[in-house]
Design a protein around this motif. Structure first.
Motif, short mmCIF file in Angstrom:
data_model
loop_
_atom_site.label_atom_id
_atom_site.label_comp_id
_atom_site.label_asym_id
_atom_site.label_seq_id
_atom_site.Cartn_x
_atom_site.Cartn_y
_atom_site.Cartn_z
N THR A 258 0.83 -1.21 0.00
CA THR A 258 0.00 0.00 0.00
C THR A 258 0.86 1.25 0.00
OG1 THR A 258 -1.70 -1.18 1.25
CG2 THR A 258 -1.86 1.20 1.20
N MET A 259 1.90 1.26 0.84
CA MET A 259 2.76 2.44 0.94
C MET A 259 3.51 2.71 -0.36
SD MET A 259 5.72 3.25 3.73
CE MET A 259 6.95 2.33 2.80
N PHE A 260 4.09 1.66 -0.95
CA PHE A 260 4.82 1.84 -2.21
C PHE A 260 3.87 2.21 -3.35
CE2 PHE A 260 8.23 -0.73 -0.16
CZ PHE A 260 9.26 0.18 -0.32
N SER A 261 2.63 1.72 -3.30
CA SER A 261 1.65 2.10 -4.32
C SER A 261 1.33 3.59 -4.22
CB SER A 261 0.37 1.28 -4.16
OG SER A 261 0.61 -0.09 -4.35
N LEU A 262 1.17 4.09 -3.01
CA LEU A 262 0.90 5.52 -2.81
C LEU A 262 2.09 6.36 -3.27
CD1 LEU A 262 -0.79 5.35 0.71
CD2 LEU A 262 -1.91 5.86 -1.46
N MET A 263 3.29 5.88 -2.99
CA MET A 263 4.49 6.59 -3.44
C MET A 263 4.54 6.63 -4.97
SD MET A 263 6.21 7.48 -0.65
CE MET A 263 7.93 7.66 -1.10
N ALA A 264 4.19 5.50 -5.61
CA ALA A 264 4.21 5.45 -7.06
C ALA A 264 3.15 6.36 -7.66
CB ALA A 264 4.00 4.01 -7.53
N LEU A 265 1.96 6.41 -7.05
CA LEU A 265 0.90 7.29 -7.53
C LEU A 265 1.33 8.75 -7.46
CD1 LEU A 265 -2.24 5.59 -5.95
CD2 LEU A 265 -1.70 5.74 -8.39
N ALA A 266 2.03 9.11 -6.38
CA ALA A 266 2.52 10.49 -6.25
C ALA A 266 3.59 10.79 -7.29
CB ALA A 266 3.06 10.72 -4.84
N GLN A 267 4.42 9.79 -7.59
CA GLN A 267 5.50 9.99 -8.56
C GLN A 267 4.97 10.14 -9.98
OE1 GLN A 267 7.89 6.57 -7.45
NE2 GLN A 267 9.47 7.91 -6.62
N MET A 268 3.71 9.73 -10.22
CA MET A 268 3.14 9.90 -11.54
C MET A 268 3.06 11.37 -11.93
SD MET A 268 0.08 7.07 -11.68
CE MET A 268 0.44 5.31 -11.57
N LYS A 269 3.00 12.26 -10.92
CA LYS A 269 2.98 13.69 -11.17
C LYS A 269 4.31 14.35 -10.81
CE LYS A 269 -1.98 14.42 -10.81
NZ LYS A 269 -3.07 15.26 -10.23
N SER A 270 5.35 13.51 -10.72
CA SER A 270 6.71 13.97 -10.42
C SER A 270 6.80 14.65 -9.06
CB SER A 270 7.21 14.94 -11.51
OG SER A 270 7.33 14.26 -12.72
N ARG A 271 5.95 14.26 -8.14
CA ARG A 271 6.02 14.83 -6.80
C ARG A 271 7.02 14.06 -5.96
NH1 ARG A 271 -0.40 15.58 -5.36
NH2 ARG A 271 -0.86 17.22 -6.86
N ASN A 272 7.49 14.72 -4.92
CA ASN A 272 8.35 14.07 -3.93
C ASN A 272 7.51 13.90 -2.67
OD1 ASN A 272 10.51 12.96 -2.62
ND2 ASN A 272 11.45 14.93 -2.11
#
Length: 655
Positions: A317-331
């Motif tokens: 779940t945590m890595f999925s949320l991180m990946a979703l945020a990275q879709m918009k190039s966010r940190n």
């Protein structure tokens, strides 16, 4: 770092508060809780609309409090909906005498010492007259050579029994453990069942269960060393139920058991592997979304393959949320991701909060993120190898500091050489995963799978050898640690104050910490010098044998006539929790009356004959209590006590 920067931390804390308070608040009544939640929600809306047109923010204290109350209420209602005791159609609430039942198998065969275990999702029950729809899961044990697999539709003869609670104080509560997994009954069916078809209700889960079975059978045919085979199944697929006790004890003693539980370390390796060759931030938006979506699917595929344990679900779940945020190039903030992942999982299953894997997984991660950066600042080695060793050591210390009270509370041991052992265990886990994942993918490919299996097996043997070496070192573990739940909260409060004092040095924080330390020290001294006036005998329900303790003051006298396993699981937890300063064995001898055990410092013998126990000697005054539903209940005094499936306590009253 400001707490306001992590809103999901606040949301998670109050949502969890509602879950934790559920057992207490449910005694009040569901309609009272609904009324309070509805009233607070209406007050919140009224105050929001009561703000004037200038948009000045008023009610700055009461509005957040009402919002947090709603979050706690959401946690409560989520738990209420999931609690099987609240489902009227559940087996747990059925009073009918069941003659047979129909259900689907939801797990493949799991070998046990004398049988094979499966879980069945019940569909209908038969009371001798009519079939009636029911719901619930039953843990069955069969001895059929044909076996069962996920999706089989079976007709079982007989009545499932409710899983019984602990029969001794401080004994592991298997009933509560299984009910938290929505399983309330068990049934030893032998061969009294019939497969009548197949019914695949969860095709995705069944698909991954079948793949897991294929990989496990492939490992059995390619990895010949028994210990290496079991470690490979544990570290790659999270399958450690059949692991030999000597292996699990060795890893526990070395402080390396975490590498055998598929968790953030393992999912992180899978996640990080795809970043070695392609950096998502270098891709265009459309390609980045597709690439990260594929990674998310692969992560959850691996989670399903390993059985969806709490620790792996947290990591996925945590890595999925991180990946979703990275879709918009966010940190993205890792703390927000952790908190949000906890909320998502607890909405799915609030009872995960009581799973040891869930607790240890989140605590270890928080410890690493908060404490490890503080420790690593203490020294900056210039040599790369020394710096790598220092990084791993600080990670181990940070995780242990955060999880120590919980791990000691559940497992009662502390690994002395955990920091050194993890210098082997963590790199070993990376290496085993690097070799094992390709082995799982190519398990059916001739020659290649043979080579990968051989290299993986030899690697695991080396790691196992080193782990057993750590176990054999003098003082490798501190055993028989027993903490109260209050100690755990005091420990975390003190640890939090230490961290805050480190980050924000100041007199107020230092004085607060000193006052807390002083109060803890004084309370320990007070309890240490208060004389213990115990004068009681505990008769344990110890399987086919018997065991008893005589506790007088701070001295414990014991006698065991039960198997080593029964003493370990049923007797020692309460015996060790007594914290007696001295212990001595009692001697028994055969007489015409039966087996007699002299009671030290009393003119009395306990006589055991025909499964009963009674006093022989002077008549003394005593009270009898029986252990039922996790508490001592007073029972009618009698001259003898039947040795049955209950634990008894005899309090000898002073003349």
């Amino acid at each position: 770092m400001r707490f306001s920067e992590f809103p999901f931390l606040r949301y998670a804390l109050f949502f969890i508060l509602g879950i934790v308070l559920y057992p207490v608040l449910s005694q009040i009544g569901i309609w009272v809780i609904i009324g309070v939640a509805a009233a607070s929600g209406l007050i919140y809306l009224f105050l929001v609309f009561a703000n004037d047109d200038r948009r000045r923010y008023k009610f700055q204290i009461i509005l957040p409090l009402l919002a947090y109350l709603q979050l706690a209420a959401a946690g409560f209602f989520s738990t209420y909906q999931k609690d099987i005791k609240n489902h009227q159609n559940h087996l747990l609430n059925s009073e009918k005498d069941i003659k047979a039942y129909l259900g689907t198998v939801i797990s493949n065969d799991e070998p046990k010492p004398n049988s094979t275990a499966n879980r069945i999702n019940v569909k209908k029950v038969f009371d001798g007259k009519v079939w009636e729809e029911k719901q619930g899961e039953v843990l069955i044990y069969h001895r059929s050579a044909q076996g069962l697999s996920s999706g089989d539709l079976v007709l079982v003869s007989g009545s499932p029994q409710k899983i019984q609670g602990p029969t001794n104080p401080f004994e592991f509560d298997y009933r509560k453990f299984m009910q938290n997994q929505q399983v309330s009954h068990q049934h030893f069916i032998g061969e009294k069942f019939e497969k009548i078809g197949r019914l695949t209700e969860n095709p995705i889960e069944t698909f991954f269960i079948n793949i897991r079975s294929e990989i496990l059978s492939g490992m059995d045919s390619l990895i010949y060393n028994r210990q290496a085979n079991q470690v490979a199944k544990a570290i790659l697929l999270g399958q450690k139920k059949d692991m030999d006790r000597d292996i699990s004890d060795a890893y526990v003693t070395a402080g390396a058991m975490h590498i055998l539980a598929v968790s953030g370390l393992h999912v992180g390796i899978v996640y990080g592997f795809f970043f070695l060759f392609i950096k998502p931030y270098r891709l265009k938006v459309k390609k980045r979304v597709i690439y990260l979506s594929m990674i998310i699917l692969l992560i959850w595929g691996y989670a399903l393959l390993t059985g969806m344990s709490p620790s792996v679900m947290r990591a996925a779940t945590m890595f999925s949320l991180m990946a979703l945020a990275q879709m918009k190039s966010r940190n993205p903030s890792i703390f927000n991701a952790i908190a949000l992942s906890a909320v998502v999982l607890l909405v799915y299953d609030p009872f995960l909060i009581y799973a040891v894997g869930f607790q240890l997984s989140y605590l270890a991660l928080i410890g690493i993120l908060v404490i490890q950066p503080l420790l690593v600042r203490l020294w900056s080695p210039k040599n790369r190898i020394v710096d790598y060793i220092w990084q791993i050591t600080t990670v181990s210390f940070a995780a242990q500091l955060a999880t120590f009270p919980i791990s000691a509370y559940y497992f009662h041991v502390f690994p002395t050489y955990f920091a050194i052992a993890n210098l082997v265990a963590i790199p070993g886990a990376f290496l085993m995963m690097a070799l094992g994942v390709p082995l799982m993918v190519l398990i059916k490919v001739p020659y290649i799978s043979l080579v990968l299996a051989w290299v993986t097996e030899k690697t695991i043997i080396v790691v196992n050898t080193l782990i057993f070496w750590f176990q054999g070192l003098p003082g490798s573990r501190i055993s028989d640690i027993y903490f109260s739940s209050s100690f755990i909260w005091v420990y975390w409060l003190m640890l939090s104050l230490f961290i805050l004092l480190w980050l924000y040095p100041g007199r107020k924080m230092a004085y607060t910490l000193l006052v807390l330390l002083g109060l803890v020290g004084i309370s320990r001294l007070v309890f240490a010098f208060i004389p213990k006036e115990k004068n009681e005998i505990t008769l344990y329900a110890a399987g086919k044998g018997m065991a008893l303790d005589y506790h007088i003051g701070e001295t414990l006298f014991w006698y065991d006539q039960a198997s080593e396993q029964d003493v370990s699981f049923k007797v020692l937890p309460n015996r060790n929790a007594s914290k007696a300063k001295s212990r001595f064995p009692m001697v028994a001898f055969e007489t015409a009356k039966g087996l007699e055990i002299p009671i030290p410092r009393q003119n009395q013998n306990l006589v055991i004959q025909n499964n009963t126990i009674h006093f022989a000697g002077e008549v003394i005054d005593f009270s009898i209590f029986r252990w039922e539903e996790n508490k001592w209940t007073s029972v009618t005094k009698s001259d003898s006590i039947l040795i049955d499936s209950h634990s008894y306590k005899i309090i000898l009253n002073s003349p």
